[in-house]
Design a protein around this motif. Structure first.
Motif, PDB file in Angstrom:
ATOM      1  N   TRP A   1       7.213 -14.654  10.901  1.00  0.00           N
ATOM      2  CA  TRP A   1       6.842 -13.548  10.007  1.00  0.00           C
ATOM      3  C   TRP A   1       7.173 -12.210  10.656  1.00  0.00           C
ATOM      4  O   TRP A   1       7.632 -11.276   9.985  1.00  0.00           O
ATOM      5  N   ARG A   2       6.928 -12.081  11.961  1.00  0.00           N
ATOM      6  CA  ARG A   2       7.245 -10.830  12.662  1.00  0.00           C
ATOM      7  C   ARG A   2       8.738 -10.513  12.525  1.00  0.00           C
ATOM      8  O   ARG A   2       9.126  -9.390  12.204  1.00  0.00           O
ATOM      9  N   GLN A   3       9.567 -11.529  12.734  1.00  0.00           N
ATOM     10  CA  GLN A   3      11.014 -11.329  12.627  1.00  0.00           C
ATOM     11  C   GLN A   3      11.430 -11.031  11.192  1.00  0.00           C
ATOM     12  O   GLN A   3      12.277 -10.172  10.939  1.00  0.00           O
ATOM     13  N   MET A   4      10.826 -11.736  10.234  1.00  0.00           N
ATOM     14  CA  MET A   4      11.180 -11.524   8.831  1.00  0.00           C
ATOM     15  C   MET A   4      10.801 -10.109   8.386  1.00  0.00           C
ATOM     16  O   MET A   4      11.573  -9.435   7.714  1.00  0.00           O
ATOM     17  N   LEU A   5       9.616  -9.652   8.771  1.00  0.00           N
ATOM     18  CA  LEU A   5       9.190  -8.311   8.381  1.00  0.00           C
ATOM     19  C   LEU A   5      10.056  -7.235   9.041  1.00  0.00           C
ATOM     20  O   LEU A   5      10.377  -6.222   8.417  1.00  0.00           O
ATOM     21  N   ALA A   6      10.445  -7.446  10.288  1.00  0.00           N
ATOM     22  CA  ALA A   6      11.342  -6.506  10.963  1.00  0.00           C
ATOM     23  C   ALA A   6      12.698  -6.465  10.264  1.00  0.00           C
ATOM     24  O   ALA A   6      13.296  -5.398  10.089  1.00  0.00           O
ATOM     25  N   SER A   7      13.178  -7.619   9.829  1.00  0.00           N
ATOM     26  CA  SER A   7      14.447  -7.680   9.113  1.00  0.00           C
ATOM     27  C   SER A   7      14.345  -6.987   7.754  1.00  0.00           C
ATOM     28  O   SER A   7      15.247  -6.247   7.356  1.00  0.00           O
ATOM     29  N   LEU A   8      13.236  -7.212   7.053  1.00  0.00           N
ATOM     30  CA  LEU A   8      13.022  -6.537   5.767  1.00  0.00           C
ATOM     31  C   LEU A   8      13.004  -5.024   5.962  1.00  0.00           C
ATOM     32  O   LEU A   8      13.642  -4.280   5.206  1.00  0.00           O
ATOM     33  N   LYS A   9      12.308  -4.555   6.979  1.00  0.00           N
ATOM     34  CA  LYS A   9      12.248  -3.124   7.275  1.00  0.00           C
ATOM     35  C   LYS A   9      13.654  -2.567   7.529  1.00  0.00           C
ATOM     36  O   LYS A   9      14.038  -1.532   6.982  1.00  0.00           O
ATOM     37  N   ALA A  10      14.443  -3.288   8.334  1.00  0.00           N
ATOM     38  CA  ALA A  10      15.809  -2.849   8.631  1.00  0.00           C
ATOM     39  C   ALA A  10      16.664  -2.816   7.366  1.00  0.00           C
ATOM     40  O   ALA A  10      17.429  -1.874   7.151  1.00  0.00           O
TER      41      ALA A  10
ATOM     42  N   GLU B   1       0.842  -1.197   0.000  1.00  0.00           N
ATOM     43  CA  GLU B   1       0.000   0.000   0.000  1.00  0.00           C
ATOM     44  C   GLU B   1       0.876   1.244   0.000  1.00  0.00           C
ATOM     45  O   GLU B   1       1.597   1.493   0.971  1.00  0.00           O
ATOM     46  N   PRO B   2       0.822   2.026  -1.063  1.00  0.00           N
ATOM     47  CA  PRO B   2       1.616   3.266  -1.095  1.00  0.00           C
ATOM     48  C   PRO B   2       1.156   4.227  -0.009  1.00  0.00           C
ATOM     49  O   PRO B   2      -0.042   4.333   0.269  1.00  0.00           O
ATOM     50  N   THR B   3       2.104   4.896   0.610  1.00  0.00           N
ATOM     51  CA  THR B   3       1.808   5.926   1.605  1.00  0.00           C
ATOM     52  C   THR B   3       2.650   7.157   1.279  1.00  0.00           C
ATOM     53  O   THR B   3       3.518   7.110   0.397  1.00  0.00           O
ATOM     54  N   ASP B   4       2.428   8.225   1.995  1.00  0.00           N
ATOM     55  CA  ASP B   4       3.221   9.440   1.785  1.00  0.00           C
ATOM     56  C   ASP B   4       4.698   9.211   2.100  1.00  0.00           C
ATOM     57  O   ASP B   4       5.560   9.870   1.533  1.00  0.00           O
ATOM     58  N   ARG B   5       4.967   8.281   2.986  1.00  0.00           N
ATOM     59  CA  ARG B   5       6.347   8.039   3.437  1.00  0.00           C
ATOM     60  C   ARG B   5       6.991   6.819   2.804  1.00  0.00           C
ATOM     61  O   ARG B   5       8.101   6.461   3.148  1.00  0.00           O
ATOM     62  N   GLY B   6       6.301   6.137   1.904  1.00  0.00           N
ATOM     63  CA  GLY B   6       6.871   4.940   1.296  1.00  0.00           C
ATOM     64  C   GLY B   6       5.791   3.927   0.965  1.00  0.00           C
ATOM     65  O   GLY B   6       4.781   4.269   0.346  1.00  0.00           O
ATOM     66  N   THR B   7       5.975   2.723   1.438  1.00  0.00           N
ATOM     67  CA  THR B   7       5.029   1.644   1.177  1.00  0.00           C
ATOM     68  C   THR B   7       4.793   0.848   2.458  1.00  0.00           C
ATOM     69  O   THR B   7       5.743   0.496   3.153  1.00  0.00           O
ATOM     70  N   THR B   8       3.547   0.549   2.738  1.00  0.00           N
ATOM     71  CA  THR B   8       3.200  -0.324   3.850  1.00  0.00           C
ATOM     72  C   THR B   8       3.068  -1.735   3.293  1.00  0.00           C
ATOM     73  O   THR B   8       2.401  -1.949   2.278  1.00  0.00           O
TER      74      THR B   8
ATOM     75  N   GLU C   1      15.552   0.225   5.238  1.00  0.00           N
ATOM     76  CA  GLU C   1      15.834   1.530   5.833  1.00  0.00           C
ATOM     77  C   GLU C   1      17.314   1.802   6.040  1.00  0.00           C
ATOM     78  O   GLU C   1      17.761   2.932   5.918  1.00  0.00           O
ATOM     79  N   SER C   2      18.094   0.758   6.370  1.00  0.00           N
ATOM     80  CA  SER C   2      19.496   0.998   6.720  1.00  0.00           C
ATOM     81  C   SER C   2      20.480   0.111   5.958  1.00  0.00           C
ATOM     82  O   SER C   2      21.684   0.270   6.113  1.00  0.00           O
ATOM     83  N   GLY C   3      19.963  -0.827   5.202  1.00  0.00           N
ATOM     84  CA  GLY C   3      20.864  -1.743   4.501  1.00  0.00           C
ATOM     85  C   GLY C   3      21.310  -2.904   5.383  1.00  0.00           C
ATOM     86  O   GLY C   3      22.105  -3.732   4.963  1.00  0.00           O
ATOM     87  N   GLU C   4      20.815  -2.952   6.592  1.00  0.00           N
ATOM     88  CA  GLU C   4      21.171  -4.026   7.512  1.00  0.00           C
ATOM     89  C   GLU C   4      19.935  -4.782   7.909  1.00  0.00           C
ATOM     90  O   GLU C   4      18.852  -4.237   7.999  1.00  0.00           O
ATOM     91  N   GLY C   5      20.104  -6.068   8.165  1.00  0.00           N
ATOM     92  CA  GLY C   5      19.006  -6.923   8.589  1.00  0.00           C
ATOM     93  C   GLY C   5      19.468  -8.354   8.470  1.00  0.00           C
ATOM     94  O   GLY C   5      20.406  -8.650   7.743  1.00  0.00           O
ATOM     95  N   ALA C   6      18.802  -9.238   9.184  1.00  0.00           N
ATOM     96  CA  ALA C   6      19.204 -10.645   9.192  1.00  0.00           C
ATOM     97  C   ALA C   6      18.964 -11.312   7.846  1.00  0.00           C
ATOM     98  O   ALA C   6      19.661 -12.237   7.477  1.00  0.00           O
ATOM     99  N   GLY C   7      17.964 -10.847   7.116  1.00  0.00           N
ATOM    100  CA  GLY C   7      17.657 -11.464   5.832  1.00  0.00           C
ATOM    101  C   GLY C   7      17.171 -12.880   6.020  1.00  0.00           C
ATOM    102  O   GLY C   7      16.730 -13.281   7.075  1.00  0.00           O
ATOM    103  N   CYS C   8      17.244 -13.633   4.968  1.00  0.00           N
ATOM    104  CA  CYS C   8      16.830 -15.020   4.982  1.00  0.00           C
ATOM    105  C   CYS C   8      17.711 -15.803   4.046  1.00  0.00           C
ATOM    106  O   CYS C   8      18.167 -15.277   3.036  1.00  0.00           O
ATOM    107  N   CYS C   9      17.888 -17.009   4.373  1.00  0.00           N
ATOM    108  CA  CYS C   9      18.613 -17.930   3.499  1.00  0.00           C
ATOM    109  C   CYS C   9      20.007 -17.426   3.158  1.00  0.00           C
ATOM    110  O   CYS C   9      20.286 -17.066   2.020  1.00  0.00           O
ATOM    111  N   PRO C  10      20.902 -17.390   4.145  1.00  0.00           N
ATOM    112  CA  PRO C  10      22.258 -16.866   3.906  1.00  0.00           C
ATOM    113  C   PRO C  10      22.985 -17.627   2.818  1.00  0.00           C
ATOM    114  O   PRO C  10      22.694 -18.715   2.507  1.00  0.00           O
TER     115      PRO C  10
END
Length: 127
Positions: free
Chosen positions: A106-115, A74-81, A118-127
């Protein structure tokens, strides 16, 4: 269930939940091989079949038992939800445990995607 995926003492997912799910070298386990995209509404959403990790394979990984995951953008003024809806859960103890595991994963994956976004850092998935 394997303690690397489920902490049987606490009855909660382990801290390794999302990164231990994907094993690209293994085609027979820990994968979503065989799952299909069942709906694609460009550019807003897509829905796909989902298999759980090996500890829940007997419960949810047979073709007739696959759950569905819908991702809505969902597009927002600040990016995408990004909204994620995981449906198709049954009402047995095994399914309740699988659902609880997935809520945390899913909570952890979405938090990692957000990170990552936003910052180029995050745990990601499937190293």
């Amino acid at each position: 269930m394997s303690s690397s995926y489920w902490n049987s003492a606490s009855g909660r997912p382990s801290s390794e939940t999302p990164t231990d799910f994907c094993h690209p070298a293994s085609k027979d386990s820990m994968s979503t091989i065989g799952c299909k995209i069942v709906r694609y509404d460009e550019p807003r959403s897509f829905t796909f079949q989902w298999k759980g990790p090996d500890p829940f394979a007997e419960t949810m990984n047979r073709q007739e038992r696959l759950t569905l995951v819908k991702v809505t953008l969902e597009p927002t003024d600040r990016g995408t939800t990004v909204r994620l809806e995981h449906s198709g859960w049954k009402d047995t103890e095994a399914w309740k445990q699988a659902r609880q595991w997935h809520v945390e994963a899913w909570r952890q994956m979405l938090a990692s995607l957000k990170a990552m976004l936003e910052s180029g850092e995050g745990a990601g998935c499937c190293p």
